[in-house]
Design a protein around this motif. Structure first.
Motif, PDB file in Angstrom:
ATOM      1  N   ASP A   1      78.874  47.940   0.105  1.00  0.00           N
ATOM      2  CA  ASP A   1      79.290  47.408   1.119  1.00  0.00           C
ATOM      3  C   ASP A   1      77.841  47.262   2.579  1.00  0.00           C
ATOM      4  O   ASP A   1      78.656  46.857   3.163  1.00  0.00           O
TER       5      ASP A   1
ATOM      6  N   SER B   1      86.219  57.158  -1.531  1.00  0.00           N
ATOM      7  CA  SER B   1      86.299  57.034   0.017  1.00  0.00           C
ATOM      8  C   SER B   1      86.819  57.491   0.880  1.00  0.00           C
ATOM      9  O   SER B   1      87.094  58.579   1.126  1.00  0.00           O
TER      10      SER B   1
ATOM     11  N   ALA C   1      88.197  49.614  -4.114  1.00  0.00           N
ATOM     12  CA  ALA C   1      87.092  49.967  -3.323  1.00  0.00           C
ATOM     13  C   ALA C   1      86.328  51.313  -4.139  1.00  0.00           C
ATOM     14  O   ALA C   1      87.302  52.021  -4.463  1.00  0.00           O
TER      15      ALA C   1
ATOM     16  N   VAL D   1      83.364  53.898  -0.619  1.00  0.00           N
ATOM     17  CA  VAL D   1      82.769  53.347   1.075  1.00  0.00           C
ATOM     18  C   VAL D   1      83.507  54.351   2.004  1.00  0.00           C
ATOM     19  O   VAL D   1      84.438  54.445   1.973  1.00  0.00           O
TER      20      VAL D   1
ATOM     21  N   GLY E   1      80.113  50.806  -2.894  1.00  0.00           N
ATOM     22  CA  GLY E   1      79.537  51.710  -1.953  1.00  0.00           C
ATOM     23  C   GLY E   1      77.960  52.020  -2.652  1.00  0.00           C
ATOM     24  O   GLY E   1      77.612  51.240  -2.810  1.00  0.00           O
TER      25      GLY E   1
ATOM     26  N   HIS F   1      82.447  49.585   8.287  1.00  0.00           N
ATOM     27  CA  HIS F   1      82.578  49.014   6.919  1.00  0.00           C
ATOM     28  C   HIS F   1      84.107  49.638   7.271  1.00  0.00           C
ATOM     29  O   HIS F   1      85.122  48.555   6.678  1.00  0.00           O
TER      30      HIS F   1
END
Length: 151
Positions: free
Chosen positions: A61, A110, A83, A86, A31, A91
């Protein structure tokens, strides 16, 4: 300045997915870390070089909105989803149903809803008490290296 999605290919060039069947497929979404594009490119290149049977796909992202079909296709075939950073609600909502089928999911720093899908072996963040042992050693090691956890 260039965005990470402009400087990082979705599939790392060393992976050559069209010509070589892959044993494992790793999908990375980063992200707010676009400023680390060179670092991620180097790390993903090392993975591809050291494990030629591994297909490495990297997205940011921003690609969730810009290239959703390509990302969805990568997630359908993924063995590992990673990930970091994010946070955007739309998203996260788009990702949640698409990452459920990925066997190993590691999500750091995230949105809580996305971090809750973390799953390594029998450990799941959504149900951390069920394992009775806390974080698995592999997750603990990664977090220790990132400075997020003290043993």
């Amino acid at each position: 300045s260039a965005r990470a999605s402009d400087t990082l290919p979705a599939v790392h060039p060393a992976a050559s997915p069209a010509s070589t069947p892959h044993a494992k497929h790793l999908v990375f979404i980063t992200g707010f870390e676009r400023f680390n594009a060179a670092l991620y490119s180097a790390a993903l290149g090392r993975i591809a070089a050291r494990a030629p049977g591994v297909l490495v796909s990297h997205f940011t992202d921003a690609d969730i909105a810009a290239r959703p079909e390509e990302l969805a296709e990568a997630l359908e075939d993924a063995d590992l989803f990673f990930a970091s950073l994010v946070f955007d609600y739309d998203h996260v909502e788009w990702l949640l149903p698409r990452v459920e089928r990925v066997p190993v999911r590691m999500v750091f720093e995230s949105a809580l809803e996305l971090m809750a899908v973390t799953k390594v072996g029998g450990f799941e963040v959504a149900n951390p008490g069920e394992s009775g042992k806390g974080l698995p050693p592999a997750v603990r090691m990664v977090l220790e290296k990132l400075g997020e956890f003290e043993a």
